[in-house]
Design a protein around this motif. Sequence first.
Motif, PDB file in Angstrom:
ATOM      1  N   LEU A  25      36.130   7.076  15.648  1.00  0.00           N
ATOM      2  CA  LEU A  25      34.239   7.509  16.496  1.00  0.00           C
ATOM      3  C   LEU A  25      34.699   8.348  17.693  1.00  0.00           C
ATOM      4  CD1 LEU A  25      32.791   4.630  15.106  1.00  0.00           C
ATOM      5  CD2 LEU A  25      32.665   7.064  13.716  1.00  0.00           C
ATOM      6  N   ASP A  26      35.733   7.359  18.028  1.00  0.00           N
ATOM      7  CA  ASP A  26      35.760   8.101  19.898  1.00  0.00           C
ATOM      8  C   ASP A  26      36.283   9.130  20.232  1.00  0.00           C
ATOM      9  OD1 ASP A  26      35.148   7.462  23.274  1.00  0.00           O
ATOM     10  OD2 ASP A  26      38.047   7.732  22.677  1.00  0.00           O
ATOM     11  N   ARG A  27      37.502   9.021  19.314  1.00  0.00           N
ATOM     12  CA  ARG A  27      37.505  10.324  19.679  1.00  0.00           C
ATOM     13  C   ARG A  27      37.486  11.826  18.739  1.00  0.00           C
ATOM     14  NH1 ARG A  27      42.410   7.458  17.373  1.00  0.00           N
ATOM     15  NH2 ARG A  27      41.676   7.823  15.240  1.00  0.00           N
ATOM     16  N   ILE A  28      36.229  11.517  18.126  1.00  0.00           N
ATOM     17  CA  ILE A  28      35.312  12.565  17.552  1.00  0.00           C
ATOM     18  C   ILE A  28      34.630  12.682  18.225  1.00  0.00           C
ATOM     19  CG2 ILE A  28      33.830  13.018  15.751  1.00  0.00           C
ATOM     20  CD1 ILE A  28      35.349  11.685  13.622  1.00  0.00           C
ATOM     21  N   SER A  29      33.858  12.018  18.956  1.00  0.00           N
ATOM     22  CA  SER A  29      32.251  12.136  19.488  1.00  0.00           C
ATOM     23  C   SER A  29      33.136  12.800  21.402  1.00  0.00           C
ATOM     24  CB  SER A  29      32.028  10.888  20.108  1.00  0.00           C
ATOM     25  OG  SER A  29      33.390  10.071  20.950  1.00  0.00           O
ATOM     26  N   HIS A  37      28.811  13.506  29.273  1.00  0.00           N
ATOM     27  CA  HIS A  37      27.329  12.273  29.662  1.00  0.00           C
ATOM     28  C   HIS A  37      27.647  10.409  29.371  1.00  0.00           C
ATOM     29  CE1 HIS A  37      26.028  15.956  31.622  1.00  0.00           C
ATOM     30  NE2 HIS A  37      25.819  16.185  30.485  1.00  0.00           N
ATOM     31  N   HIS A  38      28.279  10.649  28.101  1.00  0.00           N
ATOM     32  CA  HIS A  38      28.813   9.198  27.255  1.00  0.00           C
ATOM     33  C   HIS A  38      29.825   9.075  27.984  1.00  0.00           C
ATOM     34  CE1 HIS A  38      24.786  10.705  25.262  1.00  0.00           C
ATOM     35  NE2 HIS A  38      25.419  11.676  24.927  1.00  0.00           N
ATOM     36  N   LEU A  39      30.617   8.938  28.390  1.00  0.00           N
ATOM     37  CA  LEU A  39      32.480   8.605  29.002  1.00  0.00           C
ATOM     38  C   LEU A  39      31.250   7.714  30.046  1.00  0.00           C
ATOM     39  CD1 LEU A  39      34.151  11.113  27.914  1.00  0.00           C
ATOM     40  CD2 LEU A  39      34.058   9.421  26.814  1.00  0.00           C
TER      41      LEU A  39
END
Length: 318
Positions: A25-29, A37-39
Amino acid sequence: WPPANQQLARMWRRSIHVYQIAGFLDRISRRLPGADHHLVPMRRLQDRDIHGLLDGTAPHVSFTRREEQQGEAALRELGLPAGAPFICFHSRDTAYLEATHSYRTWDYHDFRDSSIENYLPAVEELTRRGYYAIRMGAVVEEALSVDNPMIIDYATQARTDFMDVFLPSRCHFFLCDSAGLFCISIIFRRPVVHANWISLDWTRSSSPNEFSIVKKLWLRRERRFMKFGEILDSPVGTFKETVRFQELDIDVVENTPQEIAAVTLEMDDWLSGTWKTTAEDEELQSRFWSLFTSEEMHGVIRARIGAEFLRQNRELLG
């Protein structure tokens, strides 16, 4: 890289649950618009406890009851009587990385090495004070040559991943250099004595349970030691390769057995409540720590430099 210690990895998995799907999911996001902005950025100096928070919190990992019993039984097998106090000690050499990561050469890290023999006078004195002393290390260059039954060369005789974690978690304190093994004691909030610390900028500073003395740097051309302020005002204090010292004709000088013994016994006296400081000692401590101005690496300063070491090297504070 796989975990350096399977037991420690197992304990962290019990405390922090990371599911494999999270990586997917992290790789997709990260590919979505606005992902930045979400990292949460990783701090460059993420291992620095600049606020001194660790000493006010309990360890985040723990042993199960069965593991506790396993550890106590292993202590008996090593020859320690029930309830006997012990310290751990360790010095860095090239054997571990050469054995576990042989696909490359590691001599660029040689400036961090130190001789285990130079730690033995301190360890011998601790045994006279009633402590057992356990030499740590997953892979080491040479066995100890000692005939003291209270000094146990665990590294060459009986080491396991489990006891590599259990011993530093239970020792009275850990005597070491800058090799990462001391971090296990930090995880379990055990005191640490650092001899032969190198990379002055990175001197451990936040915990009153950490004492240090540092390697000195000899300028061959000028035939003198670098002052601490000189090191901190130059890139030398953060050198990460042996060749960098060689290019500047700098010899990295290990602490002497006498220096190591002095700071080790200071820690023991400190922990037992018998250490008596003086106005001179406190002034030398203040002078040393006043040289450190990086708030990114040194926030709360509560650690101590060996008192005898500063007395004998006060000219390096100028």
